[in-house]
Scaffold this motif. Structure first.
Motif, PDB file in Angstrom:
ATOM      1  N   UNK A   1       0.827  -1.189   0.000  1.00  0.00           N
ATOM      2  CA  UNK A   1       0.000   0.000   0.000  1.00  0.00           C
ATOM      3  C   UNK A   1       0.866   1.245   0.000  1.00  0.00           C
ATOM      4  N   UNK A   2       0.409   2.279   0.714  1.00  0.00           N
ATOM      5  CA  UNK A   2       1.145   3.538   0.782  1.00  0.00           C
ATOM      6  C   UNK A   2       2.239   3.419   1.840  1.00  0.00           C
ATOM      7  N   UNK A   3       3.310   2.735   1.475  1.00  0.00           N
ATOM      8  CA  UNK A   3       4.416   2.510   2.402  1.00  0.00           C
ATOM      9  C   UNK A   3       5.569   1.860   1.672  1.00  0.00           C
ATOM     10  N   UNK A   4       6.661   1.655   2.400  1.00  0.00           N
ATOM     11  CA  UNK A   4       7.863   1.043   1.832  1.00  0.00           C
ATOM     12  C   UNK A   4       8.151  -0.291   2.483  1.00  0.00           C
ATOM     13  N   UNK A   5       8.592  -1.256   1.699  1.00  0.00           N
ATOM     14  CA  UNK A   5       9.135  -2.525   2.184  1.00  0.00           C
ATOM     15  C   UNK A   5       9.947  -3.115   1.038  1.00  0.00           C
TER      16      UNK A   5
ATOM     17  N   UNK B   1      10.380   9.049  -0.934  1.00  0.00           N
ATOM     18  CA  UNK B   1       9.085   9.524  -0.428  1.00  0.00           C
ATOM     19  C   UNK B   1       7.925   9.163  -1.349  1.00  0.00           C
ATOM     20  N   UNK B   2       7.924   7.930  -1.854  1.00  0.00           N
ATOM     21  CA  UNK B   2       6.808   7.381  -2.634  1.00  0.00           C
ATOM     22  C   UNK B   2       6.521   8.177  -3.904  1.00  0.00           C
ATOM     23  N   UNK B   3       7.506   9.013  -4.332  1.00  0.00           N
ATOM     24  CA  UNK B   3       7.306   9.803  -5.538  1.00  0.00           C
ATOM     25  C   UNK B   3       6.635  11.135  -5.276  1.00  0.00           C
ATOM     26  N   UNK B   4       6.882  11.728  -4.102  1.00  0.00           N
ATOM     27  CA  UNK B   4       6.302  13.044  -3.800  1.00  0.00           C
ATOM     28  C   UNK B   4       6.995  14.127  -4.627  1.00  0.00           C
TER      29      UNK B   4
ATOM     30  N   UNK C   1       7.234   3.066  -4.618  1.00  0.00           N
ATOM     31  CA  UNK C   1       6.348   2.326  -3.718  1.00  0.00           C
ATOM     32  C   UNK C   1       5.226   3.253  -3.264  1.00  0.00           C
ATOM     33  N   UNK C   2       4.053   3.108  -3.880  1.00  0.00           N
ATOM     34  CA  UNK C   2       2.916   3.967  -3.559  1.00  0.00           C
ATOM     35  C   UNK C   2       1.642   3.143  -3.623  1.00  0.00           C
ATOM     36  N   UNK C   3       0.652   3.560  -2.841  1.00  0.00           N
ATOM     37  CA  UNK C   3      -0.606   2.831  -2.776  1.00  0.00           C
ATOM     38  C   UNK C   3      -1.547   3.225  -3.898  1.00  0.00           C
ATOM     39  N   UNK C   4      -2.277   2.265  -4.401  1.00  0.00           N
ATOM     40  CA  UNK C   4      -3.230   2.523  -5.476  1.00  0.00           C
ATOM     41  C   UNK C   4      -4.315   3.491  -4.990  1.00  0.00           C
TER      42      UNK C   4
ATOM     43  N   UNK D   1      10.245   4.042 -14.569  1.00  0.00           N
ATOM     44  CA  UNK D   1       9.564   3.910 -13.268  1.00  0.00           C
ATOM     45  C   UNK D   1       8.830   2.572 -13.158  1.00  0.00           C
ATOM     46  N   UNK D   2       9.039   1.887 -12.053  1.00  0.00           N
ATOM     47  CA  UNK D   2       8.324   0.641 -11.760  1.00  0.00           C
ATOM     48  C   UNK D   2       7.468   0.905 -10.519  1.00  0.00           C
ATOM     49  N   UNK D   3       6.157   0.963 -10.695  1.00  0.00           N
ATOM     50  CA  UNK D   3       5.235   1.426  -9.648  1.00  0.00           C
ATOM     51  C   UNK D   3       4.453   0.264  -9.044  1.00  0.00           C
TER      52      UNK D   3
END
Length: 821
Positions: free
Chosen positions: A574-578, A743-746, A765-768, A790-792
């Protein structure tokens, strides 16, 4: 032929109250979403009931005939719905009091007199602050009394006063937020200050403080006793000492009901008291009164919240089903109990605990005794093993569709865990209660008893740890309503096959019973034509085929397509990193950078890519979307590297200290710290610099340069423009093959930074559908200008990158990410 008629009549009679209870349950679950509909239900039920009575008097009564069974059940149903509708209408009036709605709309602080409805429960934030919450009833706003109390949830800024107990009066100041119509609490209060006013009124003036003192003494001694974290939970449902890691183990192994006050606790109290009374030679009626008194005292100690009320009433239902051998009273008693609970609080209708409690009780009443008999007669298990296995299996079977609404998968390991814990659970509960009552009289004796209670508590911990760690402890099954409906459909197919084989489809229910008075359909013989036998086998085969296809084929097919030689994985959390990293030649040495905030999503990713252990867990900074699932990851980690504290984290427990509490070795990362294995996977921390405390957690993000078999990976955490410019200044020759976009592409990115590092691929790494608009369009334009693909994760799901002679090759899991949840 007439031998079946008494049983069939008796069987039909058992459903006369349970049927109206189910209708009332469905009505309450629907109507609480639509304010004002309770009054319409009451008026409609009164009108229909009046018409039915009139029809009976004018038509059926003339012939002197009693009302038919259908009319009788309909009248009972109308009476139940009339009471339910009236109750809903009354509670809605209290929930919409003008004083409360006006205070909520003003968005300011108000002072309210409240009556506490239970014992406060902890709710620690990710920063480690001590917070708690408790249900309460609101009685006045700024000194003006309300016409009727209104239910609320108090969010407390810290641990409450030890004097708090159910019924205690507390004056709180805070902001009032109105909840949706179907929420159990009509309002939420963000408490900024509070003052204890006094104990409960009536008999609660004495029982409330006494019960609170008993709980506090047990909690204090257990906190100072190694291994006693579960004892207060087993005894009185106090789980404040249970760590996040232990809580996760208990949930994964379906043992949480042992530390929440359940029907088994209540049954143990009643059984112990009636046994003592019987030993004293008291009569049956006196024994029942003694058991009821003990149950009342137990409810006072643990608190009369909704879960305790359910547990007490369901325990009474189970006892009614066994006393005197009158099992025919069980289902009517359950129906009456369900109706009572719904009329007391119709908002329980959509609470998971209510549904699970009723469903488990129905399953135990109908199937536990015959399954136990079958295990004893066919499998030759002793009763000591057959009874807990039957109860655990039946409860899991009955509740499985509902559990899918709360978590994915079928926890078959829970049956084993409950079987292993069965001998220890009553012992731990009983010893915990004895310690509770003994401590005020003799601290030394009470402490000794609690020390003995540690042994069964540790047994339960071990049972949970063993069952949750076994391969196949949780079988795959889709979650949510689709998964619940699919599993219910499988149940229905098997039910049709059973009905056909046992004679029910031909209108002739089996007359056979087992020795305990329960049904034993598997002992009936198939007396049917060859066509019916083929129907039975075909129906059973369909059910088995669907079940095996979902449990075995789907996960197998998903895993078959996953590359087993991956080097880097961006988990879809989701909206987070791992981020996972490893050398494919050393697959057991895995590095995990951040965890996201959802343990289930992280677990699904680890399972999808075959990760069982984590050699090094890196937590780049103290934000929920990066460390929210760290307890789940720490349970699988051999070591940890964490970010230093920032000024933003002042007043919170440092990340390193929170990690060290789990027993995992931890180090604080600074620029220059490095590790790994040469010619395999090596890493180095590039930022932040040692000796600096930065203003925000994002600025303090650990930046890592990792090299895997010659391929360079740059992990930027949640750094922004300032940190990225400093990075280029300190490392002018910094380049990489793969970059984890910051930062998730901010939009907070240094212009030209990605062109400088020259990565071939950028992991985003960003949430749909996230509400931040990540990844930012300007950032995507910068990546395109830099020649970085970019790989999203919001488009590709979890992303794996494998290393080939021609360079890194990406692979997207797509829907597989969701399948493994």
């Amino acid at each position: 032929m007439n031998g079946n008629r008494p049983q069939r009549a008796q069987l039909h009679g058992q459903w006369r109250l349970l049927g109206p209870a189910v209708v009332a349950w469905a009505a309450a679950a629907l109507l609480i979403h639509f304010p004002g509909s309770g009054r319409l239900l009451a008026m409609g039920s009164a009108g229909i009931g009046s018409v039915l009575c009139l029809v009976w008097v004018l038509v059926l009564g003339r012939a002197g005939a009693p009302p038919t069974r259908t009319v009788g059940i309909a009248l009972v149903g109308c009476a139940v719905l009339l009471g339910l509708g009236t109750r809903i209408d009354g509670i809605e009036g209290a929930r919409s009091d003008p004083l409360l709605t006006g205070a909520a709309e003003a968005h300011g602080n108000v002072t309210m007199l409240t009556r506490v409805g239970g014992y406060p429960k902890p709710s620690s934030s990710i920063g480690g602050e001590d917070r708690s919450w408790v249900r309460a009833a609101l009685f006045s706003v700024d000194g003006t009394p309300l016409e009727r109390p209104s239910p609320a949830m108090l969010w407390l800024p810290g641990p409450p006063d030890d004097r708090w107990h159910p019924g205690a009066r507390v004056l709180v100041t805070g902001s009032l937020v109105r909840g949706p119509p179907a929420e159990l609490a009509a309002y939420e209060v963000r408490v900024s200050s509070l003052r204890y006013v006094g104990p409960a009124s009536g008999i609660g003036r004495w029982t409330g403080p006494a019960a609170a003192a008993l709980r506090a003494s047990l909690h204090a001694v257990a906190a100072d006793t190694t291994g006693a974290a579960l004892v207060p939970g087993l005894a009185v449902g106090d789980t404040t000492l249970v760590s996040d890691d232990l809580d996760r183990v208990m949930r994964e192994s379906s043992l949480t009901h042992l530390t929440a006050v359940s029907g088994s606790n209540c049954a143990l109290v009643i059984t112990a008291m009636t046994a003592v009374a019987k030993r004293l030679g008291l009569g049956r009626r006196v024994r029942i009164l003694c058991g009821a008194a003990a149950l009342g005292g137990f409810v006072i100690i643990v608190g009369p919240d909704a879960s305790v009320q359910r547990a007490a009433i369901m325990a009474v239902v189970l006892l009614v089903s066994s006393y005197g051998g009158k099992r025919r009273h069980a289902l009517p008693a359950l129906g009456l109990a369900t109706i009572t609970l719904l009329i007391a609080d119709p908002w329980q209708a959509i609470q998971p605990g209510f549904a699970l409690s009723v469903t488990a009780t129905v399953g135990i009443l109908l199937w536990a005794a015959p399954l136990e008999a079958w295990l004893r007669s066919r499998v030759r298990l002793p009763r000591l093993l057959a009874l807990p296995l039957a109860v655990a299996a039946v409860a899991q079977f009955a509740c499985a569709p509902l559990l899918l609404l709360l978590q994915p998968g079928l926890p078959v390991g829970g049956v084993l865990a409950n079987l292993l814990a069965a001998p220890a659970a009553p012992l731990g509960t009983g010893l915990g209660m004895v310690a509770l009552l003994t401590l005020p009289v003799s601290a030394s004796v009470g402490t000794c008893v609690l020390g003995i209670a540690v042994l069964p508590a540790r047994w339960i911990e071990a049972a949970g740890a063993v069952s949750s760690s076994l391969p196949g402890a949780r079988w795959y099954w889709p979650e949510g309503w689709p998964g619940a409906a699919l599993l219910a459909g499988v149940y229905l197919v098997f039910g049709v096959a059973w009905a056909a084989s046992s004679g029910w489809l031909r209108g002739s229910p089996p007359a056979l019973r087992d020795g305990s008075g329960g049904w034993a359909p598997w002992r009936g013989r198939l007396r049917s034509t060859a066509t019916l036998r083929r129907l039975v086998w075909a129906t059973a085969a369909i059910g088995a085929g669907v079940f095996l296809a979902v449990v075995v084929v789907v996960p197998g097919a998903v895993r078959l397509g996953v590359p087993d030689d991956w080097a880097v994985v961006a988990c879809d959390v989701g909206q987070g990193d791992a981020i996972l990293l490893r050398d494919p030649a050393r697959p057991s040495e895995v590095m995990l950078v951040d965890t996201g905030d959802d343990p289930e999503l992280l677990g699904a990713c680890l399972d999808l890519f075959g990760v069982r252990r984590i050699a090094l867990l890196v937590l780049t900074h103290d934000h929920m979307d990066h460390v929210g699932a760290m307890q789940f990851a720490l349970a699988r980690s051999d070591g940890a590297l964490v970010a230093p504290p920032s000024a933003e984290g002042e007043g919170r427990l440092a990340l390193a200290k929170r990690v060290s509490r789990s027993g995992v070795p931890v180090a604080v990362g600074r620029a220059g710290v490095a590790g790994g294995v040469a010619d395999s996977l090596v890493w180095e921390v590039l930022a932040p610099e040692s000796g600096r405390q930065l203003a925000t957690a994002n600025a303090t993000s650990l930046v890592l340069a990792v090299e895997v078999s010659g391929v360079r990976v740059l992990l930027l955490g949640d750094t922004g423009e300032t940190e990225q410019r400093e990075l280029v200044t300190r490392y002018p020759a910094l380049t990489t093959d793969i970059v984890k976009v910051a930062h998730h592409g901010s939009r907070d990115q240094a212009v030209g930074f990605y062109a400088t590092v020259g990565a071939q691929y950028g992991l985003v790494s960003s949430g749909e559908g996230n509400r931040y608009g990540h990844p930012n369009t300007a950032l995507l334009a910068d990546l395109a200008a830099a020649g970085t693909v970019p790989l999203r994760t919001d488009e590709l799901g979890s992303i794996a990158i494998r290393l080939s002679p021609s360079g890194p090759e990406p692979w997207g899991a797509g829907a597989r990410s969701a399948v493994m949840q």
